[in-house]
Enzyme design. Sequence first.
Site, short mmCIF file in Angstrom:
data_model
loop_
_atom_site.label_atom_id
_atom_site.label_comp_id
_atom_site.label_asym_id
_atom_site.label_seq_id
_atom_site.Cartn_x
_atom_site.Cartn_y
_atom_site.Cartn_z
N ARG A 232 -5.14 -2.66 -7.39
CA ARG A 232 -4.15 -3.68 -7.09
C ARG A 232 -2.79 -3.02 -7.01
NH1 ARG A 232 -7.95 -6.21 -5.81
NH2 ARG A 232 -8.56 -8.34 -6.42
N GLU A 260 2.69 -7.45 -1.48
CA GLU A 260 1.57 -7.60 -0.55
C GLU A 260 1.50 -9.05 -0.08
OE1 GLU A 260 -3.19 -7.27 -1.00
OE2 GLU A 260 -2.09 -5.47 -1.66
N HIS A 279 -5.35 -3.94 2.68
CA HIS A 279 -6.26 -4.54 1.68
C HIS A 279 -7.59 -4.91 2.33
CE1 HIS A 279 -6.26 -6.86 -2.38
NE2 HIS A 279 -7.46 -6.36 -2.11
#
Length: 320
Positions: A232, A260, A279
């Site tokens: 993450r 993000e 991602h």
Amino acid sequence: MSTERLVVSVPEQDYADRLADLTADGRVELVVWDMREPHPRGAEIRFAVVPYMTRLSLAEVTPGLDALEALQLQSAGYEQFAGDVPPGVALCNAAGVHDASTAELALALALASIREIPEFAAAQAQGEWKPLVLRRSLADRRVLVLGYGNIGRAVVRRLLPFEVSVTAVASRARAGDDLLDTVHGIEELPDLLPHHDVVVVIVPLTDATRGLVDAEALALLPDGAVVVNVARGPVVDTDALLAECASGRLRAGLDVTDPEPLPADHPLWTTPGVLVTPHIGGATDAMRPRAVALVRRQVEALRDGRPLDNVVIEARPGAG
């Protein structure tokens, strides 16, 4: 064994089609629900599969689901949902579903960064034939895998044939397994970082791991080291990583970022030595059959009165 009909919601018709055999004896009923609008059968749903990579809030979609017993995520990470799980409902993650896809991308990012593929891609766009010089290889590198759960093991399994030495770090030290002789504890990280050329980050995002790879940790890495983050974004200090990469001292392959999605004007996009993917670690066609297999096991367990797998938040009693 319960004889009560189990109503299960799945986010797409493809799930319903693949699981249709579960409905043959009438004990399981499948309904398709993407959670964007309330479902007319909502009060009967006992097990609900949450859409993949959704930004929906569970607090918004669970009111009225009076029979709900468990929510099934399609991601391994669950931190964004943890505060919204209603009383009496268990939350299950998708540990195991994304191991192959995420490990594959971690290896691809490490290889692409070390072999300078982004620079060659840019040269190709300009029609430039780069001169032949000796460049670095992944072979003979020292790789540290930070996080040794299911995906961490999958990463190590894929790294070993590349003739590298691998060190694994977990929350606590423990004996090794069929892949590695030992697993180091997180407290050893400062001593290990100076001796590794590649760091693959694959820890869950928790209070303990937020900012774990900070300026101090990055400074311990040797010149030319590569940081690969498939965990993450907030696990790595973005500003500190930018500074190290902008100076040319470190390189990075990032499937996750902080913030993000990454804004179009963010310097990570244009910093030399930084490779960014949006991602996509688990988002491959390898995911669906593994996700369907997990849902199948969960539905069968709930139907037959057995414990669910991958429970990350146990059902807690309500106020009443």
